[in-house]
Design a protein around this motif. Structure first.
Motif, PDB file in Angstrom:
ATOM      1  N   ALA A 150       0.825  -1.217   0.000  1.00  0.00           N
ATOM      2  CA  ALA A 150       0.000   0.000   0.000  1.00  0.00           C
ATOM      3  C   ALA A 150       0.853   1.259   0.000  1.00  0.00           C
ATOM      4  N   LEU A 151       2.096   1.165   0.461  1.00  0.00           N
ATOM      5  CA  LEU A 151       2.976   2.337   0.440  1.00  0.00           C
ATOM      6  C   LEU A 151       3.154   2.886  -0.967  1.00  0.00           C
ATOM      7  N   GLY A 152       3.058   2.011  -1.966  1.00  0.00           N
ATOM      8  CA  GLY A 152       3.275   2.445  -3.339  1.00  0.00           C
ATOM      9  C   GLY A 152       2.017   2.890  -4.060  1.00  0.00           C
ATOM     10  N   LEU A 153       0.855   2.812  -3.415  1.00  0.00           N
ATOM     11  CA  LEU A 153      -0.389   3.196  -4.069  1.00  0.00           C
ATOM     12  C   LEU A 153      -0.548   4.712  -4.083  1.00  0.00           C
ATOM     13  N   PRO A 154      -1.092   5.264  -5.156  1.00  0.00           N
ATOM     14  CA  PRO A 154      -1.259   6.718  -5.255  1.00  0.00           C
ATOM     15  C   PRO A 154      -2.088   7.269  -4.108  1.00  0.00           C
ATOM     16  N   GLY A 155      -1.601   8.346  -3.497  1.00  0.00           N
ATOM     17  CA  GLY A 155      -2.354   9.044  -2.467  1.00  0.00           C
ATOM     18  C   GLY A 155      -2.240   8.488  -1.066  1.00  0.00           C
ATOM     19  N   VAL A 156      -1.625   7.295  -0.903  1.00  0.00           N
ATOM     20  CA  VAL A 156      -1.507   6.724   0.446  1.00  0.00           C
ATOM     21  C   VAL A 156      -0.548   7.551   1.290  1.00  0.00           C
ATOM     22  N   VAL A 157       0.619   7.840   0.734  1.00  0.00           N
ATOM     23  CA  VAL A 157       1.559   8.750   1.380  1.00  0.00           C
ATOM     24  C   VAL A 157       1.435  10.103   0.689  1.00  0.00           C
ATOM     25  N   PRO A 158       0.997  11.142   1.403  1.00  0.00           N
ATOM     26  CA  PRO A 158       0.868  12.465   0.770  1.00  0.00           C
ATOM     27  C   PRO A 158       2.182  12.901   0.137  1.00  0.00           C
ATOM     28  N   ALA A 159       2.088  13.588  -0.993  1.00  0.00           N
ATOM     29  CA  ALA A 159       3.282  13.988  -1.736  1.00  0.00           C
ATOM     30  C   ALA A 159       4.264  14.763  -0.857  1.00  0.00           C
ATOM     31  N   GLU A 160       3.721  15.627   0.009  1.00  0.00           N
ATOM     32  CA  GLU A 160       4.598  16.452   0.849  1.00  0.00           C
ATOM     33  C   GLU A 160       5.274  15.649   1.955  1.00  0.00           C
ATOM     34  N   MET A 161       4.819  14.400   2.163  1.00  0.00           N
ATOM     35  CA  MET A 161       5.390  13.557   3.206  1.00  0.00           C
ATOM     36  C   MET A 161       6.324  12.476   2.654  1.00  0.00           C
ATOM     37  N   LYS A 162       6.445  12.381   1.340  1.00  0.00           N
ATOM     38  CA  LYS A 162       7.258  11.306   0.777  1.00  0.00           C
ATOM     39  C   LYS A 162       8.718  11.414   1.209  1.00  0.00           C
ATOM     40  N   GLY A 163       9.244  12.619   1.257  1.00  0.00           N
ATOM     41  CA  GLY A 163      10.630  12.804   1.702  1.00  0.00           C
ATOM     42  C   GLY A 163      10.832  12.356   3.132  1.00  0.00           C
ATOM     43  N   ALA A 164       9.857  12.679   3.997  1.00  0.00           N
ATOM     44  CA  ALA A 164       9.954  12.282   5.404  1.00  0.00           C
ATOM     45  C   ALA A 164       9.905  10.771   5.545  1.00  0.00           C
ATOM     46  N   VAL A 165       8.973  10.119   4.838  1.00  0.00           N
ATOM     47  CA  VAL A 165       8.868   8.665   4.899  1.00  0.00           C
ATOM     48  C   VAL A 165      10.135   8.013   4.382  1.00  0.00           C
ATOM     49  N   THR A 166      10.694   8.565   3.308  1.00  0.00           N
ATOM     50  CA  THR A 166      11.951   8.039   2.757  1.00  0.00           C
ATOM     51  C   THR A 166      13.068   8.120   3.784  1.00  0.00           C
ATOM     52  N   ASP A 167      13.193   9.262   4.454  1.00  0.00           N
ATOM     53  CA  ASP A 167      14.247   9.430   5.466  1.00  0.00           C
ATOM     54  C   ASP A 167      14.095   8.409   6.589  1.00  0.00           C
ATOM     55  N   VAL A 168      12.869   8.232   7.067  1.00  0.00           N
ATOM     56  CA  VAL A 168      12.633   7.305   8.183  1.00  0.00           C
ATOM     57  C   VAL A 168      12.945   5.871   7.764  1.00  0.00           C
ATOM     58  N   LEU A 169      12.404   5.441   6.619  1.00  0.00           N
ATOM     59  CA  LEU A 169      12.607   4.073   6.159  1.00  0.00           C
ATOM     60  C   LEU A 169      14.082   3.777   5.909  1.00  0.00           C
ATOM     61  N   LYS A 170      14.784   4.699   5.304  1.00  0.00           N
ATOM     62  CA  LYS A 170      16.201   4.472   5.005  1.00  0.00           C
ATOM     63  C   LYS A 170      17.023   4.386   6.285  1.00  0.00           C
ATOM     64  N   GLN A 171      16.686   5.193   7.287  1.00  0.00           N
ATOM     65  CA  GLN A 171      17.454   5.151   8.530  1.00  0.00           C
ATOM     66  C   GLN A 171      17.201   3.834   9.273  1.00  0.00           C
ATOM     67  N   ILE A 172      15.967   3.338   9.238  1.00  0.00           N
ATOM     68  CA  ILE A 172      15.691   2.016   9.822  1.00  0.00           C
ATOM     69  C   ILE A 172      16.425   0.938   9.032  1.00  0.00           C
ATOM     70  N   HIS A 173      16.298   0.995   7.701  1.00  0.00           N
ATOM     71  CA  HIS A 173      16.874  -0.024   6.822  1.00  0.00           C
ATOM     72  C   HIS A 173      18.388  -0.093   6.967  1.00  0.00           C
TER      73      HIS A 173
END
Length: 381
Positions: A150-173
């Protein structure tokens, strides 16, 4: 003979299994990772990808219990947890009145922010706030995200939040939390591509799993447990197990299609395993299985179902083919390139097609392969 059980027999797609067998290698590898990351105060992403009904959620439930047994705090999260600090704190059992406004965090009195005289001040970006919350404990933490595609579905992650989600996921990963934090994800065939849009593309060692059917011994053990412990029969179950596993192909959802009517029959007939009972189980199990196949394609119109059937009819059962080969066949059936790509993605999402190692694709279950071709091509001819 007991009444038809069509409605009560409708199989569940998801959920933990009361009788779990198999997947030993995956479980063993996961336990090794738990030990290693706990000792190193490290972490990563563990991805389980597979078609609907293959047992992802049941396996995730087992892995979560393994983690809890080893002293990890196992927490189920949603897609919005990565950009909503208040949601994360709630799932971690911590109180706050924090809320996200735009790309900043507005908060009242909270240990994660510095309060001004007005008790409302922007101090951390969303990503920094989420990361700080995750860093705020020493106990190993397992974050569990099911249906991660679902993370990849349109509109699930607001466009303005994609950078934040990327930062969080990469730091965990990348294991940069300063404490053991693992993200356990489960999802359909597009999960890997969904994670890649947030910078998660390389997985360590055994951290990427393409979940397939159960081995024969595990399949038989699951059916045995249902008959013995849910059906409460004290008889020799071998004949019924032989009959049921002839049609289940190691697929957990199919096992549910057949064991549910088996248990119902046993309970209604003093737990006796009769020839009539076998017939009842096979008829009702097949009906539930075919309903399941149809439900997977419920929003695909007849023409496109026929196009899919033509695309795989020459691919031997249990074999695979490439995406270009399927797409080429779909276009020969009259679909535009855009329609062919959309149909392929939908079939992948809905478990009609699954992705295998090496980037190849196939129909996940032999009987589904037969259903697709017989129902939409041969029977019409």
């Amino acid at each position: 003979m007991i009444a038809n059980i069509k409605d009560s027999n409708r199989p569940r797609d998801r959920g933990p299994s009361p009788f779990f067998h198999g997947r030993e290698e995956i479980i063993d590898n996961f336990n090794i990772l738990l030990d290693d990351y706990k000792a190193l105060k490290d972490g990563t992403t563990f991805m389980i990808q597979g078609s609907p009904g293959v047992g992802k959620t049941a396996l995730i439930d087992v892995l979560a219990r393994e983690a809890s047994d080893q002293g990890w705090n196992s927490v189920h999260i949603g897609t919005n947890t990565f950009w909503k600090p208040d949601d994360l704190l709630h799932r971690l059992g911590k109180k706050t009145n924090m809320r996200v406004t735009g790309a900043s965090v507005e908060a009242g009195i909270d240990k994660y922010v510095k309060a001004s005289a007005a008790l409302s001040v922007d101090i951390f970006s969303v990503a920094q706030t989420i990361i700080k919350i995750l860093q705020d404990d020493k106990k190993p933490l397992l974050l569990i995200l099911d249906e991660a595609q679902a993370l990849g579905l349109p509109g699930v992650v607001p466009a303005e939040m994609k950078g934040a989600v990327t930062d969080v996921l990469k730091q965990i990963h990348n294991g940069e939390m300063g404490r053991p934090v693992m993200l356990l994800t489960g999802g359909l065939g597009t999960t890997e591509s969904a994670l890649s849009t947030f910078g998660i593309s390389r997985f360590e060692g055994d951290c990427k799993v393409y979940l397939g059917r159960l081995d024969k011994a595990s399949e038989r053990a699951v059916v045995h447990d249902w008959l013995m412990h849910a059906g409460l029969t004290a008889r020799d179950t071998s004949a019924w197990i032989d009959a049921i596993t002839e049609h289940t192909y190691g697929w957990p959802q199919h096992i549910m299609s057949y064991v549910k009517p088996a248990v119902k029959y046993l309970k209604a007939n003093k737990h006796q395993m009769t020839d009539e009972g076998v017939d009842f189980v096979l008829v009702n199990g097949k009906e539930a299985r075919l309903e399941y196949y149809d439900s997977r394609a419920h929003d695909i119109d007849e023409h496109k179902r026929e196009a899919l059937a033509r695309a795989v009819m020459d691919v031997p059962t249990d074999s695979t083919t490439t995406r270009p080969a399927i797409s080429s066949s779909l276009k020969k059936s009259g679909l535009t390139e855009k329609e062919a790509d959309s149909l392929f993605t939908r079939a992948l999402d809905q478990g009609i097609i699954d992705k295998r190692k090496g980037g190849r694709y196939g129909i996940p279950i032999p009987s589904m392969h037969s259903w697709l071709i017989d129902e939409h091509l041969r029977n019409k001819s």
